[in-house]
Design an enzyme around this catalytic site. Structure first.
Site, short mmCIF file in Angstrom:
data_model
loop_
_atom_site.label_atom_id
_atom_site.label_comp_id
_atom_site.label_asym_id
_atom_site.label_seq_id
_atom_site.Cartn_x
_atom_site.Cartn_y
_atom_site.Cartn_z
N GLY A 1 5.53 -50.70 -83.54
CA GLY A 1 7.06 -50.35 -83.77
C GLY A 1 7.30 -48.95 -84.11
N GLY A 2 6.29 -48.07 -83.75
CA GLY A 2 6.24 -46.53 -84.11
C GLY A 2 7.60 -45.62 -83.98
N LEU A 3 8.40 -46.15 -83.02
CA LEU A 3 9.40 -45.48 -82.62
C LEU A 3 10.88 -45.96 -83.42
CD1 LEU A 3 9.23 -44.61 -78.89
CD2 LEU A 3 8.22 -43.05 -81.00
N GLY A 4 10.60 -46.89 -84.29
CA GLY A 4 12.03 -47.26 -85.03
C GLY A 4 11.83 -46.38 -86.29
N GLN A 5 12.71 -46.77 -87.26
CA GLN A 5 13.42 -45.94 -88.48
C GLN A 5 12.12 -45.57 -89.10
OE1 GLN A 5 15.60 -47.82 -91.54
NE2 GLN A 5 16.36 -45.93 -92.32
N ASP B 1 4.29 -47.98 -79.44
CA ASP B 1 5.80 -48.60 -79.12
C ASP B 1 5.75 -49.35 -77.75
OD1 ASP B 1 8.22 -49.58 -79.40
OD2 ASP B 1 8.59 -48.49 -81.19
N ILE C 1 3.08 -55.98 -78.91
CA ILE C 1 2.72 -56.94 -79.69
C ILE C 1 2.30 -58.15 -79.40
CG2 ILE C 1 2.95 -55.45 -81.88
CD1 ILE C 1 5.47 -57.46 -82.26
N TYR D 1 15.71 -62.95 -89.33
CA TYR D 1 14.88 -61.90 -90.03
C TYR D 1 14.37 -62.12 -91.11
CZ TYR D 1 14.28 -57.20 -91.85
OH TYR D 1 13.89 -55.94 -92.32
N LYS E 1 10.42 -62.87 -92.24
CA LYS E 1 9.73 -62.17 -93.19
C LYS E 1 9.23 -63.04 -94.28
CE LYS E 1 10.13 -57.94 -91.49
NZ LYS E 1 9.06 -57.16 -91.19
C1 AKB Z 1 18.27 -54.41 -92.62
O1 AKB Z 1 19.49 -54.36 -93.06
O2 AKB Z 1 18.11 -55.35 -91.98
C2 AKB Z 1 17.09 -53.77 -93.17
C3 AKB Z 1 16.67 -54.52 -94.22
C4 AKB Z 1 17.09 -54.15 -95.55
O3 AKB Z 1 15.71 -54.92 -94.22
N1 AKB Z 1 17.45 -52.53 -93.36
#
Ligand code: AKB
Length: 330
Positions: A26-30, A52, A71, A159, A163
């Site tokens: 994911g190397g081209l993300g933030q 990526d 991935i 998300y 995690k």
């Molecule tokens: C998001 O807002 O989804 C991310 C985070 C806080 O994990 N920047």
């Protein structure tokens, strides 16, 4: 039975007399490009491989290897680890909180199935593996001010769920197989490279849009307090944590943060540099996500166990962002 055996020996494949070879997904993300810059400075350009599935810009190609890596393709990942003799894996690929809600099946594939691939890969090839977690791994039942390292986690976004799953699976692989799994829960990260699809993105977008058009419409209510940090602090936490000897780690997952602010507080700090900036508010679905997240993050365990210290506060962050964004505009 073997299930009760706690494996405390960490499996390592690299030797200390050479630089680790590092793969970033994911190397081209933030975070990827800046992270690669920092690691290349410390370990040598050729030892850090950015990857990526999207096409790189000239800048991402400029100071070291860039390759295609999906991935979701386990064999393809095996091939990369073998061909480049990878020691450490930094797994940035993920759909963030807001965009994940718009495509839950894709978030499940990328964030959960993708994570299954990289963790198996790390086990098979004895890699040190870093996976970022987030303030989004908490939910409305968690204490919000402050949110300690260990507490209730009942996130309401895919998300967040993915995690929490990564945190638990990583800890489990550590105890069960001796995997050198490391994870930091990051707050909103503010950087010159734009993020995509997060709930904390307003705090980046206001610099880019606000400095160009002198206007910004904020999708969160003015009073919404969230934990935040500048990218330089985020990456130095990552670098320091990756280099902490195993004996010092009392856990595999740590909260880290630098500050907490509301949109109102951020905008009034930016107005010191851009007095004609006009702000309006139009809250959308991201407000509900933000309201279920921590307001103040307790990172005292990271500070105690491996000496985490942030450098940037609201004032110095804004000063540095305004300078960088202006420089990129000219
Ligand atoms: C998001 O807002 O989804 C991310 C985070 C806080 O994990 N920047």
């Amino acid at each position: 039975s073997h299930l009760l055996v706690r494996n405390t020996t960490i499996n390592r494949s690299y030797t200390v007399d050479r630089s680790p070879k590092i793969l970033i997904t994911g190397g081209l993300g933030q975070l990827g490009t800046e992270c690669a810059k920092l690691l290349r400075k410390n370990y040598g350009n050729e030892n850090v491989i950015l990857s990526d599935i999207i096409k790189p810009t000239e800048e991402s190609l400029s100071n070291g290897p860039f390759i295609f890596a999906d991935i979701l393709d386990f064999k393809g990942l095996q091939k990369i680890v073998v061909n480049y003799r990878i020691d450490w894996l930094i797994h940035f690929s993920a759909l963030l909180s807001a965009v994940g809600e718009q495509n839950v099946p894709l978030a499940v594939r990328v964030n959960i199935e993708g994570m299954h691939n990289v963790i198996e890969l790390a086990k098979q090839y004895k890699l040190r593996i870093f996976i970022p977690s987030t303030i989004g791994a908490f939910g409305p039942d968690s204490p919000r001010n402050p949110t300690p390292n260990v507490t209730i986690q009942r996130p309401r976004t895919i998300y967040g769920v993915s995690k929490v799953h990564a945190e638990l699976l990583g800890e489990y692989y550590h105890h069960r197989f001796g995997l050198d799994f490391r994870c930091l829960r990051f707050p909103g990260v503010i950087s010159s490279d734009p993020p995509g699809g997060g709930t904390t993105d307003y705090a980046v977008a206001v610099f880019h849009e606000g400095l160009v058009t002198k206007r910004y419409e904020c999708y969160l209510e003015p009073y919404t307090r969230l934990p935040m940090m500048y990218i330089k602090d985020c990456l130095s936490a990552l670098f320091q944590f990756l280099n902490t000897p195993d004996e010092k780690l009392r856990r595999r997952v740590y909260n880290v943060t630098a500050m907490s602010f509301t949109p109102e507080e951020l905008f009034s700090e930016i107005k010191k540099h851009v007095p004609d900036l006009k702000i309006s508010y139009k809250p959308d679905a991201r407000q509900y996500i933000a309201e279920s997240w921590p307001q103040v993050f307790d990172d005292s365990e990271a500070r105690r166990d491996w000496g985490w210290r942030h450098k940037y506060n609201l004032e110095t962050l804004v000063e540095s962002m305004v300078r960088n964004v202006k420089k990129n505009m000219s």
